[in-house]
Design a protein around this motif. Structure first.
Motif, PDB file in Angstrom:
ATOM      1  N   LEU A   1       0.805  -1.289  -0.134  1.00 25.70           N
ATOM      2  CA  LEU A   1       0.082  -0.125  -0.018  1.00 25.70           C
ATOM      3  C   LEU A   1       0.772   1.112  -0.032  1.00 25.70           C
ATOM      4  O   LEU A   1       0.679   2.114  -0.729  1.00 25.70           O
ATOM      5  N   GLU A   2       1.640   1.555   0.901  1.00 31.26           N
ATOM      6  CA  GLU A   2       2.744   2.437   0.922  1.00 31.26           C
ATOM      7  C   GLU A   2       3.989   2.211   1.601  1.00 31.26           C
ATOM      8  O   GLU A   2       4.190   1.242   2.237  1.00 31.26           O
ATOM      9  N   LYS A   3       4.925   2.941   1.126  1.00 31.67           N
ATOM     10  CA  LYS A   3       6.422   2.614   1.702  1.00 31.67           C
ATOM     11  C   LYS A   3       6.622   3.555   2.884  1.00 31.67           C
ATOM     12  O   LYS A   3       6.264   5.060   2.843  1.00 31.67           O
ATOM     13  N   ILE A   4       6.948   3.243   4.166  1.00 34.45           N
ATOM     14  CA  ILE A   4       6.860   3.934   5.216  1.00 34.45           C
ATOM     15  C   ILE A   4       8.276   4.196   5.574  1.00 34.45           C
ATOM     16  O   ILE A   4       9.165   3.040   5.804  1.00 34.45           O
ATOM     17  N   GLY A   5       9.102   5.473   5.557  1.00 29.92           N
ATOM     18  CA  GLY A   5      10.516   5.485   5.626  1.00 29.92           C
ATOM     19  C   GLY A   5      11.229   5.123   4.777  1.00 29.92           C
ATOM     20  O   GLY A   5      10.772   4.733   3.469  1.00 29.92           O
TER      21      GLY A   5
ATOM     22  N   ARG B   1       0.013  -7.108  12.297  1.00 31.20           N
ATOM     23  CA  ARG B   1       0.279  -5.666  12.109  1.00 31.20           C
ATOM     24  C   ARG B   1       0.627  -5.678  10.507  1.00 31.20           C
ATOM     25  O   ARG B   1       1.481  -6.282  10.110  1.00 31.20           O
ATOM     26  N   ASN B   2       0.184  -4.673  10.032  1.00 28.99           N
ATOM     27  CA  ASN B   2       0.448  -4.767   8.548  1.00 28.99           C
ATOM     28  C   ASN B   2       1.520  -4.024   8.048  1.00 28.99           C
ATOM     29  O   ASN B   2       1.563  -3.649   6.999  1.00 28.99           O
ATOM     30  N   VAL B   3       2.717  -3.478   9.121  1.00 26.16           N
ATOM     31  CA  VAL B   3       3.774  -3.000   8.478  1.00 26.16           C
ATOM     32  C   VAL B   3       4.723  -3.958   8.800  1.00 26.16           C
ATOM     33  O   VAL B   3       5.140  -4.507   9.978  1.00 26.16           O
ATOM     34  N   PHE B   4       5.816  -3.957   7.763  1.00 21.63           N
ATOM     35  CA  PHE B   4       6.867  -5.034   7.782  1.00 21.63           C
ATOM     36  C   PHE B   4       8.141  -4.518   7.285  1.00 21.63           C
ATOM     37  O   PHE B   4       8.221  -3.548   6.430  1.00 21.63           O
TER      38      PHE B   4
END
Length: 130
Positions: free
Chosen positions: A24-28, A44-47
């Protein structure tokens, strides 16, 4: 994490990788948010990028499926569709008649052996063809 349930499976044979999932999106610079299905709502959906693997497309990975007729509580009924074979299972003191049953929404390779007596009591209409 010994004994923990990971992605619906417990123990040594739990899946190491699941997916693929849409990013969905790049975080950092080192993390991604992915779209997980509702059955993984507790995850949790952030990996971190180290936990992800690149998906290489392969035409043999494409599955053909038929949509299931689900009940409001998100379950479906398993029903036999045909009898593929018959056998006699010989035990020490008796002989048991068994039949190979193909189930609805399953392939022929996934057919199971059930006792003839049990299948006749539950699904007598299936035996009317014979």
């Amino acid at each position: 994490m010994k004994g923990d349930v990971i992605f619906g499976k417990k123990g040594k044979l739990s899946p190491m990788f699941i997916g693929p999932f849409e990013i969905l999106e790049k975080i950092g610079t080192l993390a991604y948010r992915v779209a997980l299905p509702p059955m993984l709502a507790g995850v949790r959906n952030v990996f971190h990028i180290s936990m992800m693997r690149k998906y290489t497309s392969n035409l043999s990975n494409v599955l053909n499926y038929e949509p299931l007729q689900l009940t409001p509580n998100m379950s479906y009924e398993e029903r036999p569709t045909e009898i593929l074979g018959r056998q006699e299972k010989k035990l020490r003191n008796k002989v048991i008649q068994i039949v190979k049953v193909k189930w609805l929404n399953h392939l022929e390779e996934e057919a199971t052996w059930k006792t003839d007596k049990d299948m006749r009591t539950r699904y007598s209409a299936l035996f009317d063809k014979y």
